[in-house]
Design an enzyme around this catalytic site. Structure first.
Site, PDB file in Angstrom:
ATOM      1  N   ARG A  25     -18.716  24.275   3.118  1.00  0.00           N
ATOM      2  CA  ARG A  25     -18.777  22.870   2.810  1.00  0.00           C
ATOM      3  C   ARG A  25     -18.234  22.298   4.278  1.00  0.00           C
ATOM      4  O   ARG A  25     -17.203  22.208   4.347  1.00  0.00           O
ATOM      5  CB  ARG A  25     -18.607  22.257   1.713  1.00  0.00           C
ATOM      6  CG  ARG A  25     -18.993  22.690   0.248  1.00  0.00           C
ATOM      7  CD  ARG A  25     -18.924  21.803  -0.935  1.00  0.00           C
ATOM      8  NE  ARG A  25     -19.358  22.911  -2.595  1.00  0.00           N
ATOM      9  CZ  ARG A  25     -20.242  22.670  -2.375  1.00  0.00           C
ATOM     10  NH1 ARG A  25     -20.705  21.048  -2.508  1.00  0.00           N
ATOM     11  NH2 ARG A  25     -19.916  23.202  -3.535  1.00  0.00           N
ATOM     12  N   SER A 193     -31.158  16.050  -9.882  1.00  0.00           N
ATOM     13  CA  SER A 193     -30.884  16.010  -9.567  1.00  0.00           C
ATOM     14  C   SER A 193     -31.570  17.361  -8.087  1.00  0.00           C
ATOM     15  O   SER A 193     -31.653  16.658  -7.225  1.00  0.00           O
ATOM     16  CB  SER A 193     -29.239  15.408  -8.766  1.00  0.00           C
ATOM     17  OG  SER A 193     -28.838  17.137  -9.513  1.00  0.00           O
ATOM     18  N   HIS A 221     -29.678   9.755 -11.628  1.00  0.00           N
ATOM     19  CA  HIS A 221     -30.552   9.849 -10.696  1.00  0.00           C
ATOM     20  C   HIS A 221     -31.779   9.066 -10.890  1.00  0.00           C
ATOM     21  O   HIS A 221     -32.747   8.973 -10.366  1.00  0.00           O
ATOM     22  CB  HIS A 221     -30.817  11.341 -10.222  1.00  0.00           C
ATOM     23  CG  HIS A 221     -30.296  12.019  -9.847  1.00  0.00           C
ATOM     24  ND1 HIS A 221     -29.485  12.182  -8.069  1.00  0.00           N
ATOM     25  CD2 HIS A 221     -29.460  12.583 -10.215  1.00  0.00           C
ATOM     26  CE1 HIS A 221     -28.521  12.796  -8.086  1.00  0.00           C
ATOM     27  NE2 HIS A 221     -28.350  13.408  -9.535  1.00  0.00           N
ATOM     28  N   THR A 249     -24.990   5.707 -13.133  1.00  0.00           N
ATOM     29  CA  THR A 249     -23.903   5.493 -12.525  1.00  0.00           C
ATOM     30  C   THR A 249     -24.852   4.028 -11.717  1.00  0.00           C
ATOM     31  O   THR A 249     -24.970   3.711 -12.035  1.00  0.00           O
ATOM     32  CB  THR A 249     -23.835   6.447 -10.989  1.00  0.00           C
ATOM     33  OG1 THR A 249     -22.770   6.311 -10.329  1.00  0.00           O
ATOM     34  CG2 THR A 249     -25.491   6.825 -10.639  1.00  0.00           C
ATOM     35  N   LYS A 252     -25.794   5.335  -7.036  1.00  0.00           N
ATOM     36  CA  LYS A 252     -26.679   5.661  -6.418  1.00  0.00           C
ATOM     37  C   LYS A 252     -28.129   5.163  -6.489  1.00  0.00           C
ATOM     38  O   LYS A 252     -28.146   3.842  -5.325  1.00  0.00           O
ATOM     39  CB  LYS A 252     -26.797   7.177  -7.204  1.00  0.00           C
ATOM     40  CG  LYS A 252     -26.358   7.878  -7.668  1.00  0.00           C
ATOM     41  CD  LYS A 252     -26.498   9.600  -7.722  1.00  0.00           C
ATOM     42  CE  LYS A 252     -25.380  10.206  -7.877  1.00  0.00           C
ATOM     43  NZ  LYS A 252     -25.090  11.352  -7.025  1.00  0.00           N
TER      44      LYS A 252
HETATM   45  N1  PMP Z   1     -24.456  13.472 -12.422  1.00  0.00           N
HETATM   46  C1  PMP Z   1     -24.882  13.821 -12.057  1.00  0.00           C
HETATM   47  C2  PMP Z   1     -26.533  14.882 -12.658  1.00  0.00           C
HETATM   48  C3  PMP Z   1     -25.120  14.540 -10.495  1.00  0.00           C
HETATM   49  O1  PMP Z   1     -25.986  14.139  -9.962  1.00  0.00           O
HETATM   50  C4  PMP Z   1     -24.167  13.310 -10.662  1.00  0.00           C
HETATM   51  C5  PMP Z   1     -23.682  13.011  -8.893  1.00  0.00           C
HETATM   52  N2  PMP Z   1     -24.449  13.985  -8.311  1.00  0.00           N
HETATM   53  C6  PMP Z   1     -22.998  12.866 -11.415  1.00  0.00           C
HETATM   54  C7  PMP Z   1     -23.285  12.739 -12.916  1.00  0.00           C
HETATM   55  C8  PMP Z   1     -21.661  12.341 -11.148  1.00  0.00           C
HETATM   56  O2  PMP Z   1     -22.686  11.051 -10.300  1.00  0.00           O
HETATM   57  P1  PMP Z   1     -21.111  10.180  -9.419  1.00  0.00           P
HETATM   58  O3  PMP Z   1     -21.379  10.716  -8.261  1.00  0.00           O
HETATM   59  O4  PMP Z   1     -21.354   8.403 -10.002  1.00  0.00           O
HETATM   60  O5  PMP Z   1     -19.238  10.194  -9.726  1.00  0.00           O
END
Ligand code: PMP
Length: 414
Positions: A25, A193, A221, A249, A252
């Site tokens: 990464r 996602s 999402h 969240t 996003k």
């Molecule tokens: N759930 C899903 C489905 C996610 O894709 C992500 C992060 N990409 C999270 C939870 C975590 O969210 P956060 O970035 O707010 O920690």
């Protein structure tokens, strides 16, 4: 001393293997420019250059909304930089309380509870639920996020049953095979996602009711993006009242930081009282709580922004299809473009950035299964037709020039 040596050589060997497999990464240094989203400054090996970002999870550009920025600045001026304590130890401000009330109302639930991130909300929230009753069985969609899996693994006594992704027949078979009297939780996401597909929430709730299970839905999402007021897919399809716990969240669609769980007031109060990931960590800073509160409020009354996102996603998909570029078909704003091999995927991303000034994140195993490596693209309301045309031109230039067996380029140094 010997342990340190063994550990160091383990680290070095693992990093070497990751590099060889194209899974190492690298974090591109991208400087977000307030007011200019999705244009960023990329700090690369040849200097600083402006690029267009196609892989931001600030799906609606709320991280740049003037009212959100003003709320953050106001909160810093009035309350300082940090919360100064856990929620229990002087860290709960009126901003935290107002944000929780706003989120509860967004989902039509009795209460909501903030966490440091969506990851922590899932990890701490799911563990707290599964540890509450002996013999809990959690039915987990095969494509659930790592944070949900961490929550399930954290509850050591709970049994985990994985059902095929979005497959109602498989879920039903597994529910039917479980002891009828055992406490059950169905854990799933709304918008997935990496694939951009959407769960049949109503049908999953039907099964939950038939088999006496609770439901836990990750709308990370989708919140801010879907539904009349930004309550996610469960608001859009009228199922929010049937889901026991909705997790989201603030990082996003809302463009800031933080996670939360919304549900029945007593259930949320219970999680507040037992979840280690809440109790033993410092509360969100006032600027974050204030900015997120403003973002949730703005988006509640801004369906035009959601419509603009849908329109831009459709424009991106149409342009990719018109150019014959293979993508995963899905109904959401997440648009995966197939590459199919890890090193190839990284090369495509490198060339897009270095040669065309376009940033798109390569998504590789273990985030997605091997052989399904992809670029995950998201158009936001701020991606113009000209930007879409530029992206398609660049993808057409870069994708055919790269094939399996082509030696990885000397590091362009993302
Ligand atoms: N759930 C899903 C489905 C996610 O894709 C992500 C992060 N990409 C999270 C939870 C975590 O969210 P956060 O970035 O707010 O920690």
């Amino acid at each position: 001393m010997r342990t340190r040596d063994a550990f160091l050589s383990h680290c070095q060997a693992s990093l070497g293997a990751l590099r060889q497999e194209g899974r190492y990464r690298e974090f591109a240094r991208l400087e977000k420019l307030a007011g200019r989203f999705p244009t960023y400054r990329w700090h690369g090996p040849q200097g600083v250059r402006e690029v267009t970002v196609w892989s931001s999870n600030d799906y609606l550009g709320m991280g740049n909304h003037p009212a959100v920025l003003a709320a953050a600045t106001r909160a810093v001026a009035e309350h300082g930089a940090g919360a100064g304590g856990t929620r229990n130890i002087s860290g709960t401000s009126p901003l935290h309380a107002a944000l929780e009330a706003e989120l509860a109302s967004l989902h039509g639930k009795g209460a909501a509870l903030l966490f440091g991130s969506g990851y922590i909300a899932n990890q701490a929230g799911i563990s707290a639920v599964l540890e509450a009753l002996p013999g809990f069985i959690v039915f987990s969609d095969a494509k659930n996020h790592a944070s949900m899996i961490a929550g399930m693994r954290g509850a050591k006594a709970a049994q985990r049953v994985i059902w095929k992704h979005n497959d109602l027949a498989d879920l039903e078979a597994k529910l039917a095979a479980a002891p009828p009297g055992a406490p059950k939780l169905i854990a799933f996401e709304s918008v997935y996602s990496m694939d951009g597909d959407i769960a049949p929430i109503g049908a999953i709730c039907d099964l939950a009711e038939r088999y006496g299970a609770m439901t836990y839905l990750d709308e990370v999402h989708a919140v801010g993006l879907y539904g009349a007021t930004g309550g996610g897919i469960s608001e859009q399809d009228g199922t929010a009242h049937r889901v026991d716990l909705i997790e989201g969240t603030l990082a996003k669609g809302f463009g800031v930081l933080g996670g939360y769980i919304a549900g029945d007031a007593d259930v949320v109060d219970y999680i507040r009282s037992v979840a280690g990931g809440l109790i033993f960590t410092t509360a969100l800073p006032p600027a974050v709580a204030g900015a997120a509160l403003e973002s949730v409020r703005v988006l509640k009354r801004d369906p035009a922004r959601r419509a603009a996102l849908a329109e831009r996603a459709a424009a991106l998909k149409a342009a990719l299809d018109g150019a014959g570029l293979a993508r995963m078909d899905g109904p959401s704003h997440i648009v995966p473009v197939w590459v199919g091999e890890a090193e190839l995927c990284r090369q495509v991303a490198r060339r897009l950035l270095a040669e065309h000034g376009l940033y798109a994140t390569p998504i590789n195993y273990p985030t997605v299964p091997r052989g399904t490596e992809r670029l995950r693209l998201c158009a936001t309301p701020f991606h113009t037709d000209a930007m879409i045309a530029e992206l398609v031109r660049a993808l057409r230039a870069v994708l055919p020039r790269i094939g399996p067996g082509v030696a990885p380029e000397a590091a362009i140094g993302m």
